[in-house]
Design a protein around this motif. Structure first.
Motif, short mmCIF file in Angstrom:
data_model
loop_
_atom_site.label_atom_id
_atom_site.label_comp_id
_atom_site.label_asym_id
_atom_site.label_seq_id
_atom_site.Cartn_x
_atom_site.Cartn_y
_atom_site.Cartn_z
N MET A 94 0.83 -1.20 0.00
CA MET A 94 0.00 0.00 0.00
C MET A 94 0.86 1.25 0.00
N GLU A 95 0.22 2.36 -0.28
CA GLU A 95 0.82 3.68 -0.12
C GLU A 95 1.30 3.85 1.32
N TYR A 96 2.51 4.37 1.48
CA TYR A 96 3.02 4.67 2.82
C TYR A 96 2.81 6.15 3.11
N LEU A 97 2.12 6.43 4.21
CA LEU A 97 1.84 7.81 4.60
C LEU A 97 2.42 8.05 5.98
N PRO A 98 3.49 8.84 6.10
CA PRO A 98 3.98 9.19 7.44
C PRO A 98 2.88 9.93 8.19
N SER A 99 2.38 9.34 9.25
CA SER A 99 1.17 9.87 9.88
C SER A 99 0.99 9.24 11.25
N ARG A 100 -0.05 9.74 11.94
CA ARG A 100 -0.55 9.11 13.16
C ARG A 100 -2.04 8.87 12.96
N SER A 101 -2.53 7.81 13.54
CA SER A 101 -3.97 7.58 13.47
C SER A 101 -4.69 8.57 14.37
N ALA B 279 -6.89 7.76 16.39
CA ALA B 279 -6.95 7.10 17.69
C ALA B 279 -5.72 7.45 18.53
N ASP B 280 -4.53 7.43 17.93
CA ASP B 280 -3.32 7.79 18.66
C ASP B 280 -3.33 9.26 19.08
N VAL B 281 -3.79 10.13 18.18
CA VAL B 281 -3.85 11.55 18.52
C VAL B 281 -4.79 11.78 19.70
N LEU B 282 -5.91 11.06 19.72
CA LEU B 282 -6.88 11.26 20.80
C LEU B 282 -6.39 10.70 22.13
N LEU B 283 -5.44 9.78 22.10
CA LEU B 283 -4.84 9.34 23.36
C LEU B 283 -4.08 10.48 24.02
N ASP B 284 -3.48 11.35 23.20
CA ASP B 284 -2.71 12.48 23.72
C ASP B 284 -3.57 13.69 24.03
N ARG B 285 -4.56 13.95 23.19
CA ARG B 285 -5.29 15.21 23.28
C ARG B 285 -6.72 15.05 23.80
N GLU B 286 -7.22 13.86 23.92
CA GLU B 286 -8.56 13.53 24.42
C GLU B 286 -9.67 13.98 23.48
N VAL C 39 -18.42 -0.78 0.55
CA VAL C 39 -18.76 -0.45 1.94
C VAL C 39 -17.53 -0.70 2.80
N HIS C 40 -17.09 0.31 3.54
CA HIS C 40 -15.87 0.17 4.32
C HIS C 40 -16.04 -0.80 5.47
N ARG C 41 -17.09 -0.61 6.29
CA ARG C 41 -17.50 -1.48 7.38
C ARG C 41 -16.69 -1.32 8.66
N ASP C 42 -15.66 -0.51 8.69
CA ASP C 42 -14.91 -0.34 9.94
C ASP C 42 -14.34 1.07 10.01
N VAL C 43 -15.19 2.07 9.87
CA VAL C 43 -14.76 3.47 9.99
C VAL C 43 -14.61 3.78 11.47
N THR C 44 -13.39 3.93 11.93
CA THR C 44 -13.07 4.17 13.33
C THR C 44 -11.90 5.14 13.42
N PRO C 45 -11.62 5.68 14.60
CA PRO C 45 -10.44 6.54 14.74
C PRO C 45 -9.13 5.84 14.37
N ALA C 46 -9.07 4.53 14.57
CA ALA C 46 -7.84 3.79 14.24
C ALA C 46 -7.58 3.74 12.74
N ASN C 47 -8.62 3.91 11.93
CA ASN C 47 -8.48 3.79 10.48
C ASN C 47 -8.50 5.13 9.77
N ILE C 48 -8.38 6.22 10.51
CA ILE C 48 -8.22 7.55 9.92
C ILE C 48 -6.80 8.01 10.23
N LEU C 49 -6.02 8.25 9.19
CA LEU C 49 -4.63 8.65 9.34
C LEU C 49 -4.50 10.15 9.13
#
Length: 452
Positions: A93-100, A102-109, A136-146
């Motif tokens: 897959m495409e490599y995107l230097p990023s954070r999910s 979900a990870d951002v929300l662990l730091d910032r709430e 249909v994606h079927r798993d749109v969550t904070p972990a799957n948004i980069l």
């Protein structure tokens, strides 16, 4: 971390493990043929799902590659290739230097509303393109948004997606997804579809805005799935156009949710500071609250990255207390709150209407009510008014399908224009949210209904 790892398919050199979830392990790698950095996902399955899952890994990889290869969008992670090494499938897959997210929300709430809206418009645009391709994606969550530098957001991992009309490859009646972000119809055992992606995106952005998912924080997946299948989302503390847009996405009735292209328009209006476009007319399928039919029986098989519903006997959406039980406003950390048996006013002959009051959802410090107004006369009526007394310390924070006034503790709700007329034997509903001063259990007041 490794400096010179294995070579996959004679071309992709694994260099660093960058993530892991229920769907597999993700590596940063170098494509030695094209001299570029890529992401390689080594597909694997949680053993709890069953032995057959491993045998289906290759088929799942081919499906994911076929589906996502059709999608080329600036806000969706691109799948370049699918290969096999040692009998195991790998997605390139495409490599995107990023954070999910979900990870951002662990730091910032939680995130500011304008930032949440900017994420929403990008992800919605990608999902709208996917839906246009029948995906249909079927798993749109904070972990799957980069989230990458410059405010770029991309949706990733169509690993449990499927094209409309394709059979499920998991077999055995499994439904996969992350419980906190499932739509009510999926949590109740129904099929995932375009409207369920809309709900999941709304739930994901609600989490970013509010600091918790729309049905609260709950570690027990069975309790959480019951809550999603039975209840209304917790009303947001925030107000404004973004909160209003999210409320449309989180409608319990799939038919009343906007299409994903409309969702994109909503977030574009929010980010542009424009009024939200009005909801497009849709066929009404029932009242606003608790429209789910009795669902099929399912049990829950939980893992770190999601939950799987299997037909083994957990009943989603059936009564949790015997008829006639006293309703209690339960805190979110306990068993799900229940729908109270409605209390109905007996209409004197000169009043001409009756009203029943039912608490449909409760949470710490608040609750939600549905009131049904019925015309008990043999002729039609042209308007109605319902009155009752609020318990001490209770305050109404929002009402739909009518207008209300408060005089001291007395609440009066009058019809809206569209639901004023009731034929003989006809009925309509209105509802409201209320907060309590001390979070005590809600009572069931006596209502007076009058015709006007």
């Amino acid at each position: 971390m490794i400096d010179a790892g294995p070579l996959i398919a004679g071309r992709y050199r694994l260099t660093e493990r960058v993530g892991q979830g229920a769907m597999g392990v993700v590596w940063r790698a170098r494509d030695e043929r094209l001299d570029r950095v890529v992401a390689v996902k080594q597909l694997g399955y949680d053993p709890a799902i069953g032995q057959a899952a491993g045998e289906e890994a290759a088929l799942r990889a081919l499906r994911e590659a076929r589906l996502t290869a059709r999608l080329r969008h600036p806000h969706a992670i691109t799948v370049h290739d699918v290969v096999e090494e040692g009998g195991e499938p790998y997605l390139v897959m495409e490599y995107l230097p990023s954070r999910s997210l979900a990870d951002v929300l662990l730091d910032r709430e939680r995130l500011p509303a304008d930032e949440v809206a900017r994420i929403g418009v990008q992800v919605a645009s990608a999902l709208a393109a996917a839906h246009a391709e029948g995906i249909v994606h079927r798993d749109v969550t904070p972990a799957n948004i980069l989230l990458a530098d410059g405010g770029v957001a991309k949706i990733a991992d169509f690993g449990i997606s499927r094209a409309t009309g394709e059979g499920t490859v998991t077999g055995g009646g499994f439904i996969a997804g992350t419980p906190a972000y499932l739509s009510p119809e999926v949590a109740g055992g129904g099929e995932a579809g375009f409207p369920s992606d809309v709900f999941s995106l709304g739930a994901t952005l609600y989490r970013a805005l509010e600091g918790m998912p729309p049905f609260g924080n709950e570690d027990n997946p069975i309790v959480l799935l019951l809550r999603v299948a039975r209840e209304e989302p917790i009303p947001p503390r925030h107000s404004g156009p973004l909160a209003e847009a999210l409320s449309r996405l989180l409608h319990r009735d799939p038919a009343q949710r906007p299409a994903m292209a409309e969702v994109q328009e909503l977030f574009e209006a929010v980010t542009g500071g424009h009024p939200l476009p009005p909801p497009r007319p849709r066929p009404r399928t029932g009242t606003r609250m608790l429209r789910l039919p009795r669902p099929r029986r399912r049990a829950v098989l939980a893992s770190a990255g999601g939950a799987v519903l299997l037909a083994l006997g957990v009943v989603i959406g059936t009564a949790l207390v015997p008829d006639g039980s006293t309703p209690v406003a339960a805190p979110l950390s306990s068993a799900p709150p229940v729908t109270t048996p409605p209390t109905t006013t007996a209409p004197p002959a000169d009043l001409g209407c009756a009203a029943s009051y039912a608490v449909t959802t409760s949470w710490p410090g608040g609750y939600q009510v549905q009131v049904t107004v019925r015309n008990d006369h043999g002729t039609g009526l042209r308007g109605w008014s319902v009155r009752w007394s609020l318990p001490d310390g209770h305050h109404i924070t929002g009402l739909w399908n009518g207008t209300f006034t408060v005089d001291g503790k007395t609440v009066t709700v009058d019809n809206a224009d569209w639901n004023a007329k009731l034929d003989a034997g006809g009925s309509t509903t209105f509802g409201f949210n209320a907060v309590t001063g001390n979070g005590d259990a809600t009572g069931r007041p006596q209502l007076t209904c009058r015709t006007v």
